[in-house]
Design an enzyme around this catalytic site. Structure first.
Site, PDB file in Angstrom:
ATOM      1  N   HIS A  72       0.760  -1.504  -0.075  1.00 25.52           N
ATOM      2  CA  HIS A  72      -0.170  -0.005  -0.083  1.00 25.52           C
ATOM      3  C   HIS A  72       0.853   1.078   0.099  1.00 25.52           C
ATOM      4  O   HIS A  72       0.545   2.270   0.622  1.00 25.52           O
ATOM      5  CB  HIS A  72      -1.013  -0.521   1.514  1.00 25.52           C
ATOM      6  CG  HIS A  72      -2.213  -1.286   1.265  1.00 25.52           C
ATOM      7  ND1 HIS A  72      -2.920  -1.038   0.660  1.00 25.52           N
ATOM      8  CD2 HIS A  72      -1.642  -2.030   1.998  1.00 25.52           C
ATOM      9  CE1 HIS A  72      -4.140  -2.251   0.690  1.00 25.52           C
ATOM     10  NE2 HIS A  72      -3.178  -3.303   1.575  1.00 25.52           N
ATOM     11  N   ASN A 145      -9.809  -3.403   3.123  1.00 24.12           N
ATOM     12  CA  ASN A 145     -10.061  -2.768   0.343  1.00 24.12           C
ATOM     13  C   ASN A 145     -10.912  -2.432  -0.130  1.00 24.12           C
ATOM     14  O   ASN A 145     -12.155  -2.861   0.503  1.00 24.12           O
ATOM     15  CB  ASN A 145      -8.799  -4.326   0.435  1.00 24.12           C
ATOM     16  CG  ASN A 145      -8.243  -4.357   0.934  1.00 24.12           C
ATOM     17  OD1 ASN A 145      -7.072  -3.564   1.285  1.00 24.12           O
ATOM     18  ND2 ASN A 145      -7.123  -5.657   0.909  1.00 24.12           N
ATOM     19  N   HIS A 336      -4.347   1.323  11.777  1.00 21.83           N
ATOM     20  CA  HIS A 336      -3.624  -0.194  12.784  1.00 21.83           C
ATOM     21  C   HIS A 336      -5.041  -0.715  13.313  1.00 21.83           C
ATOM     22  O   HIS A 336      -6.190   0.073  14.034  1.00 21.83           O
ATOM     23  CB  HIS A 336      -2.910   0.451  13.906  1.00 21.83           C
ATOM     24  CG  HIS A 336      -2.463  -0.829  14.832  1.00 21.83           C
ATOM     25  ND1 HIS A 336      -3.340  -2.201  14.869  1.00 21.83           N
ATOM     26  CD2 HIS A 336      -1.851  -1.118  15.639  1.00 21.83           C
ATOM     27  CE1 HIS A 336      -2.509  -2.876  14.739  1.00 21.83           C
ATOM     28  NE2 HIS A 336      -1.460  -2.140  16.046  1.00 21.83           N
ATOM     29  N   TYR A 359       0.669  -3.882  12.397  1.00 19.93           N
ATOM     30  CA  TYR A 359       0.803  -2.812  11.781  1.00 19.93           C
ATOM     31  C   TYR A 359       1.442  -1.806  12.845  1.00 19.93           C
ATOM     32  O   TYR A 359       1.979  -0.603  12.393  1.00 19.93           O
ATOM     33  CB  TYR A 359      -0.999  -2.314  11.655  1.00 19.93           C
ATOM     34  CG  TYR A 359      -1.516  -2.628  10.474  1.00 19.93           C
ATOM     35  CD1 TYR A 359      -1.438  -4.160  10.472  1.00 19.93           C
ATOM     36  CD2 TYR A 359      -1.750  -2.204   9.656  1.00 19.93           C
ATOM     37  CE1 TYR A 359      -2.375  -5.379   9.137  1.00 19.93           C
ATOM     38  CE2 TYR A 359      -2.478  -3.051   8.492  1.00 19.93           C
ATOM     39  CZ  TYR A 359      -2.827  -3.963   8.426  1.00 19.93           C
ATOM     40  OH  TYR A 359      -3.048  -4.459   6.873  1.00 19.93           O
TER      41      TYR A 359
HETATM   42 FE1  HDE Z   1      -2.197  -4.684   5.505  1.00 23.37          FE
HETATM   43  N1  HDE Z   1      -0.306  -3.980   5.875  1.00 23.37           N
HETATM   44  N2  HDE Z   1      -2.208  -6.430   5.881  1.00 23.37           N
HETATM   45  N3  HDE Z   1      -3.718  -5.583   5.107  1.00 23.37           N
HETATM   46  N4  HDE Z   1      -3.100  -3.090   5.023  1.00 23.37           N
HETATM   47  C1  HDE Z   1      -0.403  -2.747   5.789  1.00 23.37           C
HETATM   48  O1  HDE Z   1       0.835  -1.457   7.123  1.00 23.37           O
HETATM   49  C2  HDE Z   1      -1.188  -7.278   6.723  1.00 23.37           C
HETATM   50  C3  HDE Z   1      -5.480  -6.780   5.157  1.00 23.37           C
HETATM   51  C4  HDE Z   1      -4.160  -2.832   4.590  1.00 23.37           C
HETATM   52  O2  HDE Z   1      -3.181   3.443   3.803  1.00 23.37           O
HETATM   53  C5  HDE Z   1       0.912  -2.758   6.336  1.00 23.37           C
HETATM   54  O3  HDE Z   1       0.895   0.197   7.809  1.00 23.37           O
HETATM   55  C6  HDE Z   1      -1.190  -8.429   7.473  1.00 23.37           C
HETATM   56  C7  HDE Z   1      -6.302  -7.354   5.351  1.00 23.37           C
HETATM   57  C8  HDE Z   1      -4.527  -1.499   4.279  1.00 23.37           C
HETATM   58  O4  HDE Z   1      -2.127   2.948   5.323  1.00 23.37           O
HETATM   59  C9  HDE Z   1       1.374  -3.795   7.571  1.00 23.37           C
HETATM   60  C10 HDE Z   1      -1.556  -8.430   6.805  1.00 23.37           C
HETATM   61  C11 HDE Z   1      -6.413  -5.283   4.562  1.00 23.37           C
HETATM   62  C12 HDE Z   1      -2.859  -1.214   4.568  1.00 23.37           C
HETATM   63  C13 HDE Z   1       0.364  -4.562   7.048  1.00 23.37           C
HETATM   64  C14 HDE Z   1      -2.648  -7.176   5.544  1.00 23.37           C
HETATM   65  C15 HDE Z   1      -5.407  -5.111   4.483  1.00 23.37           C
HETATM   66  C16 HDE Z   1      -2.624  -2.201   5.018  1.00 23.37           C
HETATM   67  C17 HDE Z   1       1.663  -2.135   5.516  1.00 23.37           C
HETATM   68  C18 HDE Z   1      -2.426 -10.073   6.989  1.00 23.37           C
HETATM   69  C19 HDE Z   1      -7.949  -5.831   4.106  1.00 23.37           C
HETATM   70  C20 HDE Z   1      -2.638   0.495   4.484  1.00 23.37           C
HETATM   71  C21 HDE Z   1       2.419  -0.245   6.302  1.00 23.37           C
HETATM   72  C22 HDE Z   1      -2.804 -10.649   8.151  1.00 23.37           C
HETATM   73  C23 HDE Z   1      -8.534  -5.617   5.622  1.00 23.37           C
HETATM   74  C24 HDE Z   1      -2.940   1.509   5.513  1.00 23.37           C
HETATM   75  C25 HDE Z   1       1.424  -0.676   7.204  1.00 23.37           C
HETATM   76  C26 HDE Z   1      -2.390   3.122   4.369  1.00 23.37           C
HETATM   77  C27 HDE Z   1      -1.436  -1.708   5.335  1.00 23.37           C
HETATM   78  C28 HDE Z   1       0.272  -5.944   7.353  1.00 23.37           C
HETATM   79  C29 HDE Z   1      -3.602  -7.990   5.123  1.00 23.37           C
HETATM   80  C30 HDE Z   1      -5.324  -3.533   4.438  1.00 23.37           C
HETATM   81  C31 HDE Z   1       2.760  -4.396   6.402  1.00 23.37           C
HETATM   82  C32 HDE Z   1      -0.039  -9.113   7.786  1.00 23.37           C
HETATM   83  C33 HDE Z   1      -6.794  -8.359   4.977  1.00 23.37           C
HETATM   84  C34 HDE Z   1      -5.290  -0.400   3.562  1.00 23.37           C
HETATM   85  O5  HDE Z   1       1.530  -3.573   8.594  1.00 23.37           O
END
Ligand code: HDE
Length: 684
Positions: A72, A145, A336, A359
């Site tokens: 993202h 999402n 988060h 997060y």
């Molecule tokens: Fe994320 N995800 N994600 N994700 N995610 C990040 O956090 C993660 C998942 C989502 O505009 C990271 O700050 C794991 C689902 C958005 O700043 C990180 C798993 C959904 C954004 C991270 C998921 C999301 C992130 C990278 C599997 C939809 C951007 C930078 C369990 C419900 C937020 C950050 C923004 C961002 C981890 C799966 C949505 C690495 C471990 C499912 C919208 O922490």
């Protein structure tokens, strides 16, 4: 203006630095007399270490970049507010969901997932839809999402998924694209992704605008009311403008013509006062009904079909203010899913559980330490006090001797709060079991809902899905991987798999049992969405000596219907019609391209270089036509239209023949695409 400011706006005011009209100083506040030349020993001599201004300016510049988000990274955000329609008190005690009409400041960031921070925006990808609510009880983040499900069921697989979709490590290609070997190898060998891949191959992953896509919390959360009663809940954002997408060929071209297409669209809409609205909906399931469904409600690869569990609309988010500074706000915002308020709790969805760790961990490296909550954009609007101290970039000056709990020197403060005083109390779910590394049997069905999705698509949507698979899998070099994908999707639908096989030169699937599901969920089809002309962009192709009365009437009707009009000609300046009606040219054939517009109005007229004008106009018309866009043709535009490959038919409104040109043209714009137009020979 001042009285319209919400609590977050007022807080951000304290941190805003308005430099315009001010004197240049060092970071120590010293006024600077020279900013063009470094201090040197003689006119042609070496620069001196003593030049503290040079050193400070350069050092700061050298450290301007921070690591981009692991996923993202490419995103854009805006401020706004959330207004509650109806009290949710029967379900949750969350303070911001109690009083109808109450407003909560929000900050919303949209993003692509795979691309790096400078990548193009209209790639085929899931879009992030993250909302931070600055509530009086602390920040609540709904980090979702634009697709209601996910690729995997357990967070431990997330690094694998992301490694597979990111550019391949040996040559760092392709950027921001899933159309390559490692991604499809991951898909074929991790079949829990089947349902998500169906969505990923649909037009949902090439949205027309952030303003025209849905948002989903994805996971199942818990609402807990004041009596301690819980409901399972899923969150939905529904755009007031409906759900609309680009055409793949168009999306690829936009990436070159305007890699900032989505952020520009959001920014300009807000600047023009076309505020962006989404309604918040919830699906609710009583605790006692947890096992009533043919799918596990904790499985993040499953939807709760809206026809079975209706979406209750509870409020509206309006994005109405652009950021002042993209780095300070959009880049430094830290979302988060673990940021909750009393009345909102987690479930045991194994994907959600893992996110609760990831997060904070990622912000520690991205934002350089544990004090990122003090950055203006991340600060809650309510007071916050605890015994956490120090660390990189600490801004708070904690006053006093005591930084531990419990204590007597500060009368045991800061003190904990009871539940009645607003203290967060975790829902007391009973949990027992053996420690195992395994997944519940109830998560094992990967194909039924993938089939439900396929069944629910219109014929056009199905064709687009086949085309998307054909493109993506066609980009896979390894023939074995291609075959594995074909064989995997035969489990969903043999017809679909056969069509992919045909396109990518794989063997037709044999001996695979396709999912027997015959149900449909009409809510899944974008064909059934809201269709409005509002904020659609029309390109008016025009030269000198046009028919002023006709053009004025059409442009006026468009503007009244909320349609945005751009006047396009061979060069900038004022153009006069036959009757001295004048228009100011907004763009030229050189500065824009038909893929950047939703519709065309072909007026014609005289030009300095008539041949070039004709060719440019024909390019516009052909391109709009092959992307199924509405085309209006003025009386004077007929010659240009006839000089193109477009032919009369659906979505083509011709002044010479239309009884009500303005109404018909606006209705055609509202319909957005005219799929029944014969272009590729697949309109059956
Ligand atoms: Fe994320 N995800 N994600 N994700 N995610 C990040 O956090 C993660 C998942 C989502 O505009 C990271 O700050 C794991 C689902 C958005 O700043 C990180 C798993 C959904 C954004 C991270 C998921 C999301 C992130 C990278 C599997 C939809 C951007 C930078 C369990 C419900 C937020 C950050 C923004 C961002 C981890 C799966 C949505 C690495 C471990 C499912 C919208 O922490």
């Amino acid at each position: 203006m001042e009285q319209n400011k919400n609590s977050k706006d007022k807080q951000l005011d304290l941190f805003r630095s308005i430099d315009k009209g001010k004197k240049l100083t060092t970071n120590q506040g010293l006024r600077i007399s020279e900013d063009e030349h470094s201090l040197k020993a003689g006119y042609r001599g070496p620069t001196l270490m003593e030049d503290f201004h040079f050193r400070e300016k350069m050092t700061h510049f050298d450290h301007e970049r921070i690591p981009e988000r692991v996923v993202h990274a490419r995103g854009y955000a805006a401020h706004g507010e959330f207004e509650l329609y109806e009290s949710m008190a029967p379900y949750t005690k969350a303070a911001f969901l109690q009083k109808p009409g109450s407003k909560t400041p929000v900050f919303t960031r949209f993003s692509t997932v795979a691309g790096s921070r400078g990548s193009a925006e209209t790639v085929r990808d899931v879009r992030g839809f993250a909302v931070k609510f600055y509530t009086e009880e602390g920040n609540y983040d709904l980090v979702g999402n634009n697709i209601p499900i996910f690729f995997i069921q357990d967070a431990i697989k997330f690094p694998d998924l992301v490694h597979a979709v990111k550019p391949e490590p040996h040559n760092e290609m392709p950027q921001a694209a899933s159309a390559h070997d490692t991604f499809w190898d991951f898909v074929a060998n991790n079949q829990e992704s089947a349902h998500m891949i169906m969505w990923h191959m649909s037009d949902r992953t090439i949205p027309r605008s952030f303003r025209m896509m849905e948002g989903f919390g994805v996971h199942t959360f818990r609402f807990v009311n004041a009596k301690g009663e819980a409901h399972f809940v899923k969150f939905h954002w529904k755009p007031k403008l409906g759900v609309h997408s680009l055409v793949w060929d168009e999306a690829q071209k936009i990436n070159g013509k305007d890699p900032d297409f989505h952020r520009r669209d959001l920014w300009e809409s807000i600047e023009k006062g076309n505020f962006v609205e989404y309604e918040l909906g919830v699906q609710l399931i009583e605790e006692k009904d947890e096992f009533m469904f043919p799918f596990d409600i904790l499985d993040p690869t499953k939807i709760w079909p809206e026809e079975i569990v209706p979406v209750k609309i509870i409020g509206k988010m309006t994005l109405n203010r652009n950021v002042d500074n993209v780095f300070a706000e959009t880049e430094q915002v830290a979302f988060h899913p673990g940021n909750v308020v009393p009345g909102i709790d987690f479930t045991n969805d194994p994907l959600l559980q893992g996110r609760l760790f990831s997060y904070t961990d990622t912000q520690l490296i991205r934002l350089g330490g544990p004090n990122f909550h003090e950055l203006p954009i991340n600060r809650p609007v309510c007071p916050f006090h605890n015994n956490q101290r120090d660390g990189y970039g600490r801004q708070t000056i904690n006053v006093g001797q005591v930084s531990y709990h419990k204590n007597s020197l500060a009368n045991n403060t800061p003190s904990t709060s009871t539940e009645e005083e607003g203290g967060y109390v975790h829902y007391q779910e009973k949990v027992e079991g053996r420690k195992i590394q395994a997944r519940s049997e109830s998560f094992a069905d990967h194909f039924s809902q993938a089939k439900l999705f396929w069944n629910s698509m219109s014929i056009t949507e199905k064709k687009h899905i086949v085309d998307a698979f054909s493109f993506e899998v066609g980009k896979v070099k390894d023939k074995n991987v291609r075959q594995q994908v074909v064989d995997m999707f035969a489990n969903v639908d043999v017809g679909l798999a056969t069509a992919i096989a045909e396109a990518v030169g794989a063997e037709f699937p044999t001996g695979v049992e396709e999912s027997p599901v015959t149900d449909t969920s009409p809510a899944l089809s974008m064909e059934n969405t809201v269709k409005l002309p509002d904020t659609r962009k029309v390109a008016v192709l025009i030269g000198r000596n046009f028919n002023g009365a006709e053009v004025e009437s059409v442009v006026k009707a468009c503007v009244e219907a909320g349609v945005q009009v751009d006047i396009i000609s061979e060069k900038f300046g004022i153009l006069y019609g036959e009757d001295k009606f004048a228009v100011d040219v907004d763009e030229t054939f050189l500065t824009v391209h038909p893929v950047l517009y939703d519709a065309l109005y072909v007026v014609g007229g005289e030009a300095d270089n008539p041949k070039k004008f004709r060719m440019d106009a024909a390019d516009f018309i052909d391109e709009a036509y092959r992307h199924y866009k509405p085309i209006g043709v003025a009386k004077t535009g007929m010659a240009l239209f006839e000089g193109s490959d477009a032919v009369a038919g659906p979505g083509i409104v011709i002044a010479d023949t239309a009884a009500h040109f303005n109404e018909d043209f606006i209705a055609a714009i509202a319909a957005h695409r005219h799929w029944d137009r014969e272009v590729y020979g697949w309109e059956d």
